[in-house]
Design an enzyme around this catalytic site. Structure first.
Site, PDB file in Angstrom:
ATOM      1  N   HIS A 303      43.078  11.251  -7.171  1.00  0.00           N
ATOM      2  CA  HIS A 303      43.642  12.323  -8.015  1.00  0.00           C
ATOM      3  C   HIS A 303      43.937  13.523  -7.127  1.00  0.00           C
ATOM      4  CE1 HIS A 303      44.139  15.151 -11.332  1.00  0.00           C
ATOM      5  NE2 HIS A 303      44.303  14.083 -12.074  1.00  0.00           N
ATOM      6  N   ASP A 360      42.977   6.829 -15.874  1.00  0.00           N
ATOM      7  CA  ASP A 360      43.753   5.616 -16.157  1.00  0.00           C
ATOM      8  C   ASP A 360      42.982   4.333 -15.897  1.00  0.00           C
ATOM      9  OD1 ASP A 360      46.313   7.574 -14.845  1.00  0.00           O
ATOM     10  OD2 ASP A 360      46.235   6.875 -16.918  1.00  0.00           O
TER      11      ASP A 360
HETATM   12  C1  SDX Z   1      47.456  10.973 -13.498  1.00  0.00           C
HETATM   13  O1  SDX Z   1      47.980  15.609 -11.929  1.00  0.00           O
HETATM   14  C2  SDX Z   1      47.306  15.194 -12.942  1.00  0.00           C
HETATM   15  O2  SDX Z   1      46.506  15.891 -13.499  1.00  0.00           O
HETATM   16  C3  SDX Z   1      47.665  13.750 -13.343  1.00  0.00           C
HETATM   17  C4  SDX Z   1      46.860  13.178 -14.507  1.00  0.00           C
HETATM   18  C5  SDX Z   1      47.135  13.931 -15.812  1.00  0.00           C
HETATM   19  O3  SDX Z   1      46.288  13.873 -16.697  1.00  0.00           O
HETATM   20  O4  SDX Z   1      48.278  14.477 -15.954  1.00  0.00           O
HETATM   21  O5  SDX Z   1      45.487  13.223 -14.203  1.00  0.00           O
HETATM   22  C6  SDX Z   1      47.262  11.727 -14.769  1.00  0.00           C
HETATM   23  O6  SDX Z   1      48.556  10.913 -13.012  1.00  0.00           O
HETATM   24  C7  SDX Z   1      46.244  10.355 -12.846  1.00  0.00           C
HETATM   25  C8  SDX Z   1      46.613   9.660 -11.498  1.00  0.00           C
HETATM   26  C9  SDX Z   1      47.211   8.287 -11.845  1.00  0.00           C
HETATM   27  N1  SDX Z   1      47.779   7.647 -10.641  1.00  0.00           N
HETATM   28  C10 SDX Z   1      47.156   6.622 -10.033  1.00  0.00           C
HETATM   29  O7  SDX Z   1      46.061   6.180 -10.367  1.00  0.00           O
HETATM   30  C11 SDX Z   1      47.970   6.005  -8.893  1.00  0.00           C
HETATM   31  C12 SDX Z   1      47.068   5.770  -7.676  1.00  0.00           C
HETATM   32  N2  SDX Z   1      46.657   7.078  -7.143  1.00  0.00           N
HETATM   33  C13 SDX Z   1      47.433   7.597  -6.038  1.00  0.00           C
HETATM   34  O8  SDX Z   1      48.767   7.283  -6.017  1.00  0.00           O
HETATM   35  C14 SDX Z   1      47.046   9.020  -5.657  1.00  0.00           C
HETATM   36  O9  SDX Z   1      45.677   9.084  -5.670  1.00  0.00           O
HETATM   37  C15 SDX Z   1      47.621  10.189  -6.463  1.00  0.00           C
HETATM   38  C16 SDX Z   1      49.110  10.163  -6.473  1.00  0.00           C
HETATM   39  C17 SDX Z   1      47.096  10.175  -7.848  1.00  0.00           C
HETATM   40  C18 SDX Z   1      47.167  11.474  -5.798  1.00  0.00           C
HETATM   41  O10 SDX Z   1      47.532  11.394  -4.480  1.00  0.00           O
HETATM   42  P1  SDX Z   1      47.679  12.727  -3.574  1.00  0.00           P
HETATM   43  O11 SDX Z   1      46.792  13.813  -4.085  1.00  0.00           O
HETATM   44  O12 SDX Z   1      49.119  13.038  -3.427  1.00  0.00           O
HETATM   45  O13 SDX Z   1      47.028  12.267  -2.257  1.00  0.00           O
HETATM   46  P2  SDX Z   1      47.818  11.579  -1.100  1.00  0.00           P
HETATM   47  O14 SDX Z   1      48.856  10.644  -1.648  1.00  0.00           O
HETATM   48  O15 SDX Z   1      48.249  12.645  -0.152  1.00  0.00           O
HETATM   49  O16 SDX Z   1      46.666  10.665  -0.457  1.00  0.00           O
HETATM   50  C19 SDX Z   1      45.663  11.292   0.341  1.00  0.00           C
HETATM   51  C20 SDX Z   1      45.044  10.121   1.105  1.00  0.00           C
HETATM   52  C21 SDX Z   1      46.102   9.234   1.784  1.00  0.00           C
HETATM   53  O17 SDX Z   1      45.471   8.623   2.908  1.00  0.00           O
HETATM   54  P3  SDX Z   1      45.748   9.302   4.383  1.00  0.00           P
HETATM   55  O18 SDX Z   1      47.232   9.169   4.653  1.00  0.00           O
HETATM   56  O19 SDX Z   1      45.283  10.747   4.278  1.00  0.00           O
HETATM   57  O20 SDX Z   1      44.899   8.454   5.314  1.00  0.00           O
HETATM   58  O21 SDX Z   1      44.348   9.276   0.192  1.00  0.00           O
HETATM   59  C22 SDX Z   1      44.960   7.987   0.184  1.00  0.00           C
HETATM   60  C23 SDX Z   1      46.342   8.148   0.768  1.00  0.00           C
HETATM   61  O22 SDX Z   1      46.772   6.932   1.344  1.00  0.00           O
HETATM   62  N3  SDX Z   1      45.018   7.555  -1.215  1.00  0.00           N
HETATM   63  C24 SDX Z   1      44.818   6.310  -1.633  1.00  0.00           C
HETATM   64  C25 SDX Z   1      44.915   6.361  -3.026  1.00  0.00           C
HETATM   65  N4  SDX Z   1      45.182   7.626  -3.423  1.00  0.00           N
HETATM   66  C26 SDX Z   1      45.248   8.357  -2.288  1.00  0.00           C
HETATM   67  N5  SDX Z   1      44.589   5.175  -0.962  1.00  0.00           N
HETATM   68  C27 SDX Z   1      44.431   4.059  -1.712  1.00  0.00           C
HETATM   69  N6  SDX Z   1      44.493   4.013  -3.060  1.00  0.00           N
HETATM   70  C28 SDX Z   1      44.727   5.148  -3.746  1.00  0.00           C
HETATM   71  N7  SDX Z   1      44.801   5.117  -5.076  1.00  0.00           N
END
Ligand code: SDX
Length: 425
Positions: A303, A360
Site C-alpha cells: 500500500h 483487497d
Molecule cells: C487500493 O491509495 C489507496 O488508499 C488505495 C486503496 C483505497 O482504499 O483507495 O487502499 C485501495 O488500491 C489498495 C491497493 C490494491 N492494489 C494491490 O493490492 C496491487 C498490488 N500492490 C502493489 O501494486 C503496490 O503495493 C501498490 C501499487 C498498492 C503500492 O505501490 P507503491 O506505493 O507505488 O510502491 P512501489 O510500487 O514503489 O513499490 C515499492 C517497492 C518496489 O520494490 P523496489 O523496486 O523498491 O525493490 O515494493 C515492491 C515494489 O516492487 N512492491 C511489491 C508489491 N508492492 C510493492 N512487490 C511485490 N508485490 C507487491 N504487491
C-alpha cells in the site's frame, strides 16, 4: 507561530511556510515557490505531495489508523450502517434519527433508473466488464437527469440519485448480462437488502434476506467508503476541478478504480488465489513477486500509505471468517489466502519492503460467499467508495483555495527544430 523551511538556491535564501494538520502532519506550502524562485517540484506519483487540505478522513500508515470525520473505522464497522456512514462523510456529522429516516426515504424515492437506460444495457456486448458499463452509465445520468438551476437543490438531488441508483445500475447490469429478468428496488427493503434482492431475486427462486449477509455487506461498504486522496478520489477531484457535473467526475473515479493496482486488485486477488489453488504453485508465485525483473506483484499486498497494516484488512478478515462460519461455507481460497499471508509475513522481502495484506486481500472471499460474481468485485468497491468520492468532491468545490488542477512538468524533449517538408525526408 508559523514554522518555515529555508531554501538556499544560487546566491539567495528563501523561506517557505510550514503548515500543520490536526494530527501533527506537516507540509511545506510551495504555492509561491515558482513565483519566488522560478523552480517547480517534481514528484512522480505524488508520493510526497499533498494535493489539498481535507477534514474528511485521517489515515496514519505507520500506526494503521483510519478515521472518517474523526470516528475510528472499527467503531463504524461495529455500530453503524453504510447509509449512516455515507451521511457522516457527506454531511460532516452523524444524522439524527429523523435525518437518517428522511435520508433513507430520499434514497428509496430515487432508486429507479430511467427506463430508456435499459436499452443501453441491452446493447453492451454480454462479455463487457461491469466497470466499463458502470462508468459509461453513470456518465449518461446527466443526459437523463438534466441540471436544475437551484445549485444547492441540484447538488443534493444529484448526490441522492447517485447513491441510490448506483445499486440499481449495478444489479441491472448483472441481470441483463445473464439474460435474466431485471428486479426493481422495493420500498420495504433497506439499502443493502434492496441491492442483494435486485441481484439475486428471481421468479423461480425468491431471494431470502439473511441478516448475516446484510451485516457483512454493510461492513464491506463501510470499510471502502473513503480513503483520503487515493488514485480514484484524486481523479474525481481533478475532473471535478474543471467544474464538470458530478456524474462525469464520478464516472472518472470509477474508471480509475478499475485499474488492477487500485480497486481492480480485489478481482486480481481472487484470480491469483484461484491460480495458486489450481496449480499448487504458491512458492513460485512468491518468488515471482520478489523478482525485480518480473512485473508481477502479489495482489492484495502492499500500500502507498499503510507500511505496517491496513486496519480494514483486519476487520475484513474477521468478517470473512464469521460469514463463512455462519453460512457454513468452506472456501478453499480462504485456506490459500491464510497460508500465503503467513508465508509472506515471515519473508524478509515483504518485511523489508513493508508489504502487508491490504483491504483487497480478503474482500474477494467475502464477496464470493455472498454470491457476487468475480467480475463485479470492483463494482462493489465503487458502490462503497461513492460516498467518499462525493464528500471529497463537495469539499473541493466548497474550498475557496481550490483551483483548476493543472500540474506543471519538466520538459526533456528536443530543443527547437525546423519542420522538414515531406519531399526532403
Ligand atoms: C487500493 O491509495 C489507496 O488508499 C488505495 C486503496 C483505497 O482504499 O483507495 O487502499 C485501495 O488500491 C489498495 C491497493 C490494491 N492494489 C494491490 O493490492 C496491487 C498490488 N500492490 C502493489 O501494486 C503496490 O503495493 C501498490 C501499487 C498498492 C503500492 O505501490 P507503491 O506505493 O507505488 O510502491 P512501489 O510500487 O514503489 O513499490 C515499492 C517497492 C518496489 O520494490 P523496489 O523496486 O523498491 O525493490 O515494493 C515492491 C515494489 O516492487 N512492491 C511489491 C508489491 N508492492 C510493492 N512487490 C511485490 N508485490 C507487491 N504487491
Amino acid at each position: 507561530m508559523t514554522e518555515f523551511v529555508k531554501l538556499i538556491y544560487g546566491d539567495r535564501q528563501y523561506q517557505l511556510p510550514v503548515i500543520e494538520g490536526t494530527e501533527g502532519e506537516k507540509a511545506i506550502d510551495i504555492s509561491a515557490l515558482r513565483r519566488q524562485t522560478g523552480l517547480i517540484t517534481l514528484d512522480p506519483g505524488y508520493a510526497n505531495t499533498g494535493a489539498c487540505s481535507s477534514d474528511i478522513t485521517f489515515m496514519d500508515g505507520e500506526k494503521g489508523i483510519l478515521r472518517y470525520r474523526g470516528i475510528p473505522v472499527e467503531q463504524l464497522a461495529e455500530y453503524s450502517t453504510f447509509i449512516e456512514t455515507s451521511y457522516l462523510l457527506i454531511n460532516r456529522r452523524l444524522p439524527s434519527p429523523s435525518e437518517l429516516t428522511r435520508f433513507s426515504v430520499l434514497l428509496n424515492d430515487n432508486s429507479l433508473v430511467h427506463e430508456d437506460m435499459r436499452s443501453f444495457y441491452e446493447n453492451f456486448p454480454r462479455s463487457s466488464h461491469p466497470m466499463g458499463i458502470l462508468s459509461a452509465m453513470v456518465n449518461a445520468l446527466r443526459s437523463f437527469y438534466p441540471e436544475i438551476q437551484n445549485l444547492e437543490e441540484e447538488i443534493n438531488l444529484t448526490v441522492t440519485r447517485l447513491l441510490s441508483k448506483i445499486r440499481t445500475m449495478a444489479a441491472m447490469s448483472y441481470k441483463i448480462s445473464r439474460g435474466h429478468k431485471v428486479v426493481y428496488p422495493r420500498p420495504d427493503l433497506a439499502y443493502c437488502d434492496n441491492f442483494l434482492n435486485m441481484m439475486f431475486d428471481s421468479p423461480v427462486k425468491p431471494y431470502r434476506i439473511d441478516r448475516v449477509v446484510t451485516t457483512a455487506l454493510n461492513v464491506f461498504w463501510i470499510l471502502h467508503a473513503d480513503h483520503e486522496q487515493n488514485c480514484s478520489t484524486t481523479a474525481v477531484r481533478v475532473v471535478g476541478s474543471a467544474r464538470v457535473n458530478l456524474y462525469s467526475a464520478i464516472s472518472a473515479g470509477i474508471a480509475a478504480l478499475w485499474g488492477p493496482l487500485h480497486g481492480g486488485a480485489n478481482q486480481a486477488v481472487i484470480e491469483m488465489l484461484s491460480q495458486i489453488a489450481e496449480n499448487n504453485n504458491m512458492a513460485q508465485v512468491i518468488e515471482r513477486a520478489k523478482d525485480k525483473n518480473d512485473p508481477f506483484r502479489l495482489m492484495g499486498f502492499g500500500h502507498r500509505i499503510y507500511k505496517t497494516f491496513d486496519p480494514r484488512m483486519k476487520i475484513m478478515k474477521k468478517v470473512c471468517h464469521r460469514l463463512l462460519e455462519k453460512l457454513k461455507v468452506s472456501d478453499p481460497l480462504l485456506d490459500v489466502a491464510q497460508e500465503l499471508e503467513e508465508i509472506a509475513l515471515r519473508d524478509d522481502y515483504f518485511i523489508e519492503h513493508h508489504l502487508y495484506p491490504n483491504v483487497d486481500f480478503y474482500s474477494g472471499i467475502v464477496l464470493r460467499a455472498i454470491g457476487i460474481p468475480t467480475n463485479m468485485f470492483t463494482v462493489m468497491f465503487a458502490i462503497g467508495r461513492l460516498p467518499g468520492w462525493i464528500a471529497q468532491w463537495k469539499e473541493s468545490i466548497d474550498d475557496p483555495n481550490w483551483k483548476l488542477c493543472r500540474p506543471r512538468q519538466i520538459y526533456t524533449g528536443p530543443q527547437e527544430t525546423a519542420y522538414v517538408p515531406i519531399e526532403q525526408r
